[in-house]
Design a protein around this motif. Structure first.
Motif, PDB file in Angstrom:
ATOM      1  N   SER A 285       0.805  -1.223   0.000  1.00  0.00           N
ATOM      2  CA  SER A 285       0.000   0.000   0.000  1.00  0.00           C
ATOM      3  C   SER A 285       0.835   1.270   0.000  1.00  0.00           C
ATOM      4  CB  SER A 285      -0.937   0.016   1.214  1.00  0.00           C
ATOM      5  OG  SER A 285      -1.813  -1.085   1.182  1.00  0.00           O
ATOM      6  N   LEU A 286       2.156   1.144  -0.136  1.00  0.00           N
ATOM      7  CA  LEU A 286       3.033   2.315  -0.162  1.00  0.00           C
ATOM      8  C   LEU A 286       2.710   3.164  -1.387  1.00  0.00           C
ATOM      9  CD1 LEU A 286       5.513   3.543   1.363  1.00  0.00           C
ATOM     10  CD2 LEU A 286       6.949   2.290  -0.244  1.00  0.00           C
ATOM     11  N   THR A 287       2.417   4.456  -1.154  1.00  0.00           N
ATOM     12  CA  THR A 287       1.986   5.315  -2.262  1.00  0.00           C
ATOM     13  C   THR A 287       3.044   6.301  -2.713  1.00  0.00           C
ATOM     14  OG1 THR A 287       0.977   6.873  -0.703  1.00  0.00           O
ATOM     15  CG2 THR A 287      -0.445   5.147  -1.623  1.00  0.00           C
ATOM     16  N   ASP A 288       3.975   6.675  -1.856  1.00  0.00           N
ATOM     17  CA  ASP A 288       5.021   7.598  -2.279  1.00  0.00           C
ATOM     18  C   ASP A 288       6.238   7.435  -1.384  1.00  0.00           C
ATOM     19  OD1 ASP A 288       4.983   9.832  -0.030  1.00  0.00           O
ATOM     20  OD2 ASP A 288       2.891   9.473  -0.575  1.00  0.00           O
ATOM     21  N   ILE A 289       7.382   7.854  -1.909  1.00  0.00           N
ATOM     22  CA  ILE A 289       8.615   7.774  -1.152  1.00  0.00           C
ATOM     23  C   ILE A 289       9.407   9.063  -1.361  1.00  0.00           C
ATOM     24  CG2 ILE A 289       8.874   5.270  -1.247  1.00  0.00           C
ATOM     25  CD1 ILE A 289      10.839   5.652  -3.557  1.00  0.00           C
ATOM     26  N   THR A 290      10.224   9.395  -0.383  1.00  0.00           N
ATOM     27  CA  THR A 290      11.159  10.493  -0.517  1.00  0.00           C
ATOM     28  C   THR A 290      12.560   9.922  -0.395  1.00  0.00           C
ATOM     29  OG1 THR A 290       9.610  12.078   0.466  1.00  0.00           O
ATOM     30  CG2 THR A 290      11.942  12.706   0.417  1.00  0.00           C
ATOM     31  N   ILE A 291      13.344  10.083  -1.437  1.00  0.00           N
ATOM     32  CA  ILE A 291      14.716   9.578  -1.440  1.00  0.00           C
ATOM     33  C   ILE A 291      15.632  10.743  -1.086  1.00  0.00           C
ATOM     34  CG2 ILE A 291      16.516   8.486  -2.811  1.00  0.00           C
ATOM     35  CD1 ILE A 291      14.302   7.261  -4.529  1.00  0.00           C
ATOM     36  N   SER A 292      16.364  10.607  -0.021  1.00  0.00           N
ATOM     37  CA  SER A 292      17.166  11.706   0.499  1.00  0.00           C
ATOM     38  C   SER A 292      18.385  11.982  -0.371  1.00  0.00           C
ATOM     39  CB  SER A 292      17.633  11.383   1.925  1.00  0.00           C
ATOM     40  OG  SER A 292      16.542  11.165   2.772  1.00  0.00           O
ATOM     41  N   GLU A 293      18.869  13.217  -0.275  1.00  0.00           N
ATOM     42  CA  GLU A 293      20.131  13.564  -0.908  1.00  0.00           C
ATOM     43  C   GLU A 293      21.242  12.732  -0.286  1.00  0.00           C
ATOM     44  OE1 GLU A 293      20.956  17.695  -0.806  1.00  0.00           O
ATOM     45  OE2 GLU A 293      19.082  18.279  -1.778  1.00  0.00           O
ATOM     46  N   GLY A 294      22.200  12.366  -1.084  1.00  0.00           N
ATOM     47  CA  GLY A 294      23.294  11.543  -0.589  1.00  0.00           C
ATOM     48  C   GLY A 294      23.178  10.098  -1.029  1.00  0.00           C
ATOM     49  N   VAL A 295      21.948   9.677  -1.384  1.00  0.00           N
ATOM     50  CA  VAL A 295      21.765   8.326  -1.915  1.00  0.00           C
ATOM     51  C   VAL A 295      22.331   8.298  -3.333  1.00  0.00           C
ATOM     52  CG1 VAL A 295      20.089   6.571  -2.591  1.00  0.00           C
ATOM     53  CG2 VAL A 295      19.725   7.892  -0.508  1.00  0.00           C
ATOM     54  N   THR A 296      23.142   7.307  -3.636  1.00  0.00           N
ATOM     55  CA  THR A 296      23.788   7.248  -4.954  1.00  0.00           C
ATOM     56  C   THR A 296      23.274   6.123  -5.831  1.00  0.00           C
ATOM     57  OG1 THR A 296      25.587   5.897  -4.056  1.00  0.00           O
ATOM     58  CG2 THR A 296      25.902   8.287  -4.060  1.00  0.00           C
ATOM     59  N   SER A 297      22.563   5.149  -5.258  1.00  0.00           N
ATOM     60  CA  SER A 297      22.037   4.060  -6.080  1.00  0.00           C
ATOM     61  C   SER A 297      20.799   3.469  -5.438  1.00  0.00           C
ATOM     62  CB  SER A 297      23.093   2.968  -6.281  1.00  0.00           C
ATOM     63  OG  SER A 297      23.410   2.354  -5.040  1.00  0.00           O
ATOM     64  N   ILE A 298      19.949   2.877  -6.283  1.00  0.00           N
ATOM     65  CA  ILE A 298      18.760   2.141  -5.824  1.00  0.00           C
ATOM     66  C   ILE A 298      19.007   0.681  -6.174  1.00  0.00           C
ATOM     67  CG2 ILE A 298      16.273   1.859  -6.062  1.00  0.00           C
ATOM     68  CD1 ILE A 298      16.106   4.802  -6.821  1.00  0.00           C
ATOM     69  N   GLY A 299      19.029  -0.164  -5.186  1.00  0.00           N
ATOM     70  CA  GLY A 299      19.462  -1.544  -5.372  1.00  0.00           C
ATOM     71  C   GLY A 299      18.443  -2.449  -6.040  1.00  0.00           C
ATOM     72  N   ASP A 300      18.870  -3.669  -6.314  1.00  0.00           N
ATOM     73  CA  ASP A 300      18.024  -4.666  -6.958  1.00  0.00           C
ATOM     74  C   ASP A 300      16.746  -4.899  -6.149  1.00  0.00           C
ATOM     75  OD1 ASP A 300      20.126  -4.859  -8.691  1.00  0.00           O
ATOM     76  OD2 ASP A 300      20.756  -6.875  -8.064  1.00  0.00           O
ATOM     77  N   SER A 301      15.603  -4.890  -6.834  1.00  0.00           N
ATOM     78  CA  SER A 301      14.304  -5.236  -6.244  1.00  0.00           C
ATOM     79  C   SER A 301      13.920  -4.350  -5.066  1.00  0.00           C
ATOM     80  CB  SER A 301      14.286  -6.707  -5.805  1.00  0.00           C
ATOM     81  OG  SER A 301      14.575  -7.562  -6.891  1.00  0.00           O
ATOM     82  N   ALA A 302      14.479  -3.147  -4.983  1.00  0.00           N
ATOM     83  CA  ALA A 302      14.250  -2.287  -3.817  1.00  0.00           C
ATOM     84  C   ALA A 302      12.764  -2.018  -3.569  1.00  0.00           C
ATOM     85  CB  ALA A 302      14.998  -0.966  -3.997  1.00  0.00           C
ATOM     86  N   PHE A 303      12.010  -1.718  -4.621  1.00  0.00           N
ATOM     87  CA  PHE A 303      10.586  -1.418  -4.478  1.00  0.00           C
ATOM     88  C   PHE A 303       9.752  -2.348  -5.359  1.00  0.00           C
ATOM     89  CE2 PHE A 303      12.941   2.451  -3.500  1.00  0.00           C
ATOM     90  CZ  PHE A 303      12.441   2.736  -2.239  1.00  0.00           C
ATOM     91  N   TYR A 304      10.222  -3.547  -5.497  1.00  0.00           N
ATOM     92  CA  TYR A 304       9.548  -4.553  -6.331  1.00  0.00           C
ATOM     93  C   TYR A 304       8.099  -4.727  -5.866  1.00  0.00           C
ATOM     94  CZ  TYR A 304       8.849  -9.054  -8.704  1.00  0.00           C
ATOM     95  OH  TYR A 304       8.385 -10.072  -9.492  1.00  0.00           O
ATOM     96  N   GLY A 305       7.157  -4.607  -6.798  1.00  0.00           N
ATOM     97  CA  GLY A 305       5.764  -4.906  -6.505  1.00  0.00           C
ATOM     98  C   GLY A 305       5.034  -3.886  -5.665  1.00  0.00           C
ATOM     99  N   CYS A 306       5.565  -2.668  -5.542  1.00  0.00           N
ATOM    100  CA  CYS A 306       4.836  -1.614  -4.819  1.00  0.00           C
ATOM    101  C   CYS A 306       3.752  -1.071  -5.756  1.00  0.00           C
ATOM    102  CB  CYS A 306       5.788  -0.517  -4.365  1.00  0.00           C
ATOM    103  SG  CYS A 306       6.922  -1.017  -3.056  1.00  0.00           S
ATOM    104  N   GLY A 307       2.633  -1.723  -5.757  1.00  0.00           N
ATOM    105  CA  GLY A 307       1.618  -1.477  -6.773  1.00  0.00           C
ATOM    106  C   GLY A 307       0.816  -0.208  -6.615  1.00  0.00           C
ATOM    107  N   SER A 308       1.018   0.554  -5.529  1.00  0.00           N
ATOM    108  CA  SER A 308       0.237   1.768  -5.318  1.00  0.00           C
ATOM    109  C   SER A 308       0.985   3.040  -5.665  1.00  0.00           C
ATOM    110  CB  SER A 308      -0.229   1.835  -3.850  1.00  0.00           C
ATOM    111  OG  SER A 308      -1.093   0.768  -3.546  1.00  0.00           O
ATOM    112  N   PHE A 309       2.253   2.932  -6.051  1.00  0.00           N
ATOM    113  CA  PHE A 309       2.993   4.108  -6.500  1.00  0.00           C
ATOM    114  C   PHE A 309       2.314   4.735  -7.706  1.00  0.00           C
ATOM    115  CE2 PHE A 309       7.385   2.662  -4.910  1.00  0.00           C
ATOM    116  CZ  PHE A 309       7.347   3.558  -3.862  1.00  0.00           C
ATOM    117  N   THR A 310       2.117   6.062  -7.683  1.00  0.00           N
ATOM    118  CA  THR A 310       1.679   6.772  -8.886  1.00  0.00           C
ATOM    119  C   THR A 310       2.796   7.619  -9.466  1.00  0.00           C
ATOM    120  OG1 THR A 310       0.808   8.609  -7.551  1.00  0.00           O
ATOM    121  CG2 THR A 310      -0.723   6.840  -8.148  1.00  0.00           C
ATOM    122  N   SER A 311       3.733   8.027  -8.625  1.00  0.00           N
ATOM    123  CA  SER A 311       4.852   8.820  -9.119  1.00  0.00           C
ATOM    124  C   SER A 311       6.061   8.605  -8.217  1.00  0.00           C
ATOM    125  CB  SER A 311       4.503  10.309  -9.165  1.00  0.00           C
ATOM    126  OG  SER A 311       4.287  10.822  -7.864  1.00  0.00           O
TER     127      SER A 311
END
Length: 221
Positions: free
Chosen positions: A1-27
């Motif tokens: 049911s996760l609908t949005d995320i905020t990725i902080s400054e300083g993050v340099t990569s998004i790993g394998d399967s990090a948000f796999y199947g988060c079906g409620s994301f719109t943006s």
């Protein structure tokens, strides 16, 4: 049911399967500084309709956005040098905005050519202008809005929160390019279109407004 995320400054990569199947994301707003998206990172995010890859990103992993069955618009900067196979598998892409040349695109898209078969590729050897707006949203919070104006007159606006109110004394960031703007695409995540935002855009003929927008202030157009 996760609908949005905020990725902080300083993050340099998004790993394998990090948000796999988060079906409620719109943006999703991916900040600058992230250089790679891993395999299947956003695979199966079935409500995602658009994504802007930030300048500085270099690689998009295998199946990174596969099975995002509502994803129609993608913005990819010329800094991307590798799109792995099936990165956009089963995505109904209609428009891909790429800030490099047609030759550059051919070098990175061959491994996933079937995903782009039905999309219009907007090639641009250069972006007329791009920038970041950080105006308060007048509801007590902060906004993070980015914009890019391509040389075919397409202005793409992404981010979260409200676009600021731009009076004549404080013109919109793209005010110098008003005559060039023909199409405006506002991605999901924007909630308010401020006053005078597109004032005097005399050649504007097409506007896409997502349902995340809950308020269009007076004189916006």
């Amino acid at each position: 049911s996760l609908t949005d995320i905020t990725i902080s400054e300083g993050v340099t990569s998004i790993g394998d399967s990090a948000f796999y199947g988060c079906g409620s994301f719109t943006s999703i707003t991916i900040p600058e500084g992230i250089t790679s998206i891993g395999d299947s990172a956003f695979c199966g995010c079935g409500s995602l309709t658009s994504i802007t890859i930030p300048e500085g990103m270099t690689s998009i992993g295998d199946n990174a956005f596969a099975e995002c069955r509502r994803l129609t618009i993608v913005t990819i900067p010329k800094s991307v040098t590798s799109i792995d196979r099936n990165a956009f598998k089963s995505c109904p892409l209609t428009d891909v905005y790429y800030s490099g040349t047609e030759s550059d695109w051919g070098n990175i898209s061959n491994s996933d050519s079937s995903s782009f078969a039905n999309a219009t590729i907007h090639y641009n050897s250069s972006i007329i202008a791009s920038g970041t707006c950080g105006h308060p949203n007048n509801e007590g919070g902060e906004s993070s809005v980015t914009w890019s104006l391509f040389d075919d007159g397409v202005l793409i606006i992404s981010g979260t929160g409200a676009m600021g109110d731009w009076e004549y004394s404080e013109p919109a960031p793209w005010s110098d390019y008003r005559p060039e703007i023909k199409t405006v695409v506002i991605n999901p995540g924007i909630t308010v279109i401020g006053r005078f935002a597109f004032d005097r855009c005399t050649n504007l003929i097409n506007v896409t407004i997502p349902d995340s927008v809950t308020c269009i202030k007076f004189w916006a157009f």
